[in-house]
Design a protein around this motif. Sequence first.
Motif, PDB file in Angstrom:
ATOM      1  N   ALA B  64     -59.691  10.562   0.386  1.00 23.81           N
ATOM      2  CA  ALA B  64     -61.085  10.917   0.665  1.00 23.81           C
ATOM      3  C   ALA B  64     -61.416  10.619   2.124  1.00 23.81           C
ATOM      4  CB  ALA B  64     -62.020  10.143  -0.267  1.00 23.81           C
ATOM      5  N   ALA B  65     -60.984   9.439   2.599  1.00 19.40           N
ATOM      6  CA  ALA B  65     -61.233   9.089   4.004  1.00 19.40           C
ATOM      7  C   ALA B  65     -60.569  10.127   4.917  1.00 19.40           C
ATOM      8  CB  ALA B  65     -60.693   7.694   4.299  1.00 19.40           C
ATOM      9  N   TYR B  69     -62.694  12.477   7.587  1.00 17.33           N
ATOM     10  CA  TYR B  69     -62.497  12.359   9.036  1.00 17.33           C
ATOM     11  C   TYR B  69     -61.748  13.549   9.615  1.00 17.33           C
ATOM     12  CZ  TYR B  69     -64.634   7.841   8.857  1.00 17.33           C
ATOM     13  OH  TYR B  69     -65.550   6.846   8.683  1.00 17.33           O
ATOM     14  N   LYS B  72     -64.364  15.923  10.264  1.00 21.57           N
ATOM     15  CA  LYS B  72     -65.216  15.490  11.365  1.00 21.57           C
ATOM     16  C   LYS B  72     -64.501  15.619  12.723  1.00 21.57           C
ATOM     17  CE  LYS B  72     -68.513  11.680  12.027  1.00 21.57           C
ATOM     18  NZ  LYS B  72     -68.834  10.309  11.610  1.00 21.57           N
ATOM     19  N   TYR B  73     -63.216  15.288  12.741  1.00 21.89           N
ATOM     20  CA  TYR B  73     -62.456  15.307  13.996  1.00 21.89           C
ATOM     21  C   TYR B  73     -61.193  16.152  13.864  1.00 21.89           C
ATOM     22  CZ  TYR B  73     -65.245  11.047  14.510  1.00 21.89           C
ATOM     23  OH  TYR B  73     -66.261  10.139  14.543  1.00 21.89           O
ATOM     24  N   ILE B 154     -59.000   7.043  14.789  1.00 24.01           N
ATOM     25  CA  ILE B 154     -59.150   7.158  13.341  1.00 24.01           C
ATOM     26  C   ILE B 154     -57.909   7.758  12.701  1.00 24.01           C
ATOM     27  CG2 ILE B 154     -60.438   8.353  11.526  1.00 24.01           C
ATOM     28  CD1 ILE B 154     -62.222   6.317  12.468  1.00 24.01           C
ATOM     29  N   ILE B 158     -55.677   6.014   9.773  1.00 20.45           N
ATOM     30  CA  ILE B 158     -55.373   6.591   8.463  1.00 20.45           C
ATOM     31  C   ILE B 158     -53.871   6.661   8.258  1.00 20.45           C
ATOM     32  CG2 ILE B 158     -55.422   8.763   7.164  1.00 20.45           C
ATOM     33  CD1 ILE B 158     -58.250   9.037   7.752  1.00 20.45           C
TER      34      ILE B 158
END
Lengths: 531, 222
Positions: B64-65, B69, B72-73, B154, B158
């Motif tokens: 999910a993370a 992200y 987002k990125y 990020i 991850i």
Amino acid sequence: MSEVNEKNYLENGEGFASWFFTVDHKRIGVMYLWAIAVFFIIAAIASFLVRFEHLTPGQTIVSADTYNVLFTLHGSMMVFLFIVPGVAASFGNFLIPLMIGAKDVIFPKLNLYSFWIYLAGAAIFMIALAGPADTGWTFYTPYSIETGANVILITLGIFVLGFSSILTGINFIVTMHKLRAPGMTWDRLPLFCWAAYATSLLQVLATPVVGITLLLLIGERYFGLGFFDPARGGDPVMFQHFFWFYSHPAVYIMILPAMGIISEIMPVFSRKPIFGYKAIAYASLAIALISFLVWGHHMFVSGQSKLVNIIFSVITYAVAVPTAIKVFNWLWTMHKGSIELSTAMLYSLAFIFLFTIGGLTGLFLGALAADVHLHDTYFVVAHMHYVMIGGTVFGFFAALHFWYPKMWGRMFDEFKAKIAFVLIFIGFNVVFFPQFIMGTLGMPRRYFNYAPEFQSLHQISTYGTWIIGAGFILMLWVLMRPLPGKAPGNPYRSVSLEWSMDSPPGTFNFDEIPTITEPVYNYGTKVEEES
Amino acid sequence: MGFFDVTSKIIKSIAYPSEMVPSIDDHADDGEHHFDPVTEHESAKLGMWLFLATELLLFGGLFAAYAIYRAKYPEMFMDGSKSLDVVLGTVNTVILIFSSLTVAVAVKAIQENRIKLVKLMLWITIICAAIFAVNKYFEYTYKFSKGIFPGTDIFYSIYFASTGVHMLHVFIGMIVLGILLRKVYKGKYSKENFTAIEIGGLYWHLVDLIWIYLFPLLYLVG
């Protein structure tokens, strides 16, 4: 009694090792009971200190920092060491095999390991108190990343406790699938087992998510991963999403077993079959399912999109439906019944009353507009305590009294226990009802200080803790001093399976595995004739 | 009972659960089997599948993370992915898939009582896991030497978090398979009693399966 069941489970072996290394589900249940009782008392003392602090605005007995530590200790210990493992692990362990007609849970050794893991997690949790956390039990970022307190250790403890929870859940689910006695079909399964099944599902499916969340929080503190840190491109709200994805279902881990207890007690003391057996059973599963879809209602003011807020709000209302189904069914079970107001029944009635208040005020908070006003006020504190104490703890106390003869083989003094009940019931309402009023007036929760106009309400609330505290002590005193003489096998003329054997049960529960031929809660028919 | 007696008893009971002496002697009357063997076998499998579900949800948090992200990125994930060593990643993928095959053969072989084959297959599985770990070690140290650590950005957070948690599962898998292998040598398993190997194999398949998702998501999106 047959040869295998010569000794009852309490007599079979003496000394520390005979308990600590036992694989007997009943002894493990009793050990959980002792452990959670200890943590309940410590956490309750912390809450009494918090309330005492609020006798006057500003500092009364402790500093602001100590106050933060005290409410964090109270919240995290009550949640992770008492109420989540609490009823399910103690009474679940003791009762499930007795109720389904099995000689133990399916993985007895795993069961013991679960208990050890629980103790290990609790030990880490206690060690963490050397640098006690001051974050509140929710560990919200960014504060939990910045604070100098021992967040890593306490979250590690909770991570370990999660393992215990998962393994217990797996054990119960498989036990109920594989070890039901012949004739114990799913629609004859006692409702406590249905509730425990739903609870176990939640434990298995939700706990790993909080596990990874807490691991990431540890990584965040240790390595600076940045997932929850806006300075590094992360998002603190994501922590809240992750956290509540577990912690909302966890609310139902806490309350479902208590609902199961009430479903067991109602028919016995109303001398009637439970009304709407299937509705209650499926409501447990429905609550478990829906509880996974409502976590966003904890975050209405955290900047979620409006659409998401509306969806979460609507689904939150949906949870009220299966919950209300249960309440109405319990009420209708009593209708035209022959009601006996035993101590356990009094706690059950109080449960219905208080839990209904707790549940309905939950809907205030689930409503978007109202929540903006009530969010993070004492209204929330009062709501969740009405559900958690008025619900779970009253259910837990009902179980303590109801199964007392079965568990310990003795009877207790009903009259004194009822006095304790009255004190606890009155004290509880004196503590928490004023908090609803304070909350609507805008008193924020978790604040050390408060405006002078709140003082009288705060003081009433604090006086209440002294009443409820006296009730707890009296209850403990009554339960620690059983009446002389042995309890009969079935003092309540119950038709449930767990009462069909001696009290306390033999080591192997049943002399031979029973065959079930009748529906559960079959009151008003055969039993009445026999008695 | 002194502190050391208790400690040694705990360690012993974890290391040799089947030899554990329960305090209730009656419970030991049927030896290893608390319940009838068919029920025990089915229950162990059901229990393991439930446990695998919890593992999926554990990694579910990481996935999910990742999804959030990456949305987002997207650029950061493209660049980060390109910097990973696709060759080593591919080699590791092949190794893990192969080890899933060998453990499956081991499960089949024990049901036919071919003990020698079981030993061989478990050995190969463990060695594959070890090679995977060594490759990962080189990948990590190479990243560190280039100044890339968890928290660099990020994407790398991850990458390290998810492969790190996966690596932990590889180590646990090696320990589990090692214990099983030792018991095979002791002659504990046969075609009548192979549940432990079967559920150990299930666990190893999960370790493999998670990697099969991690590999493209991390290495191949660039």
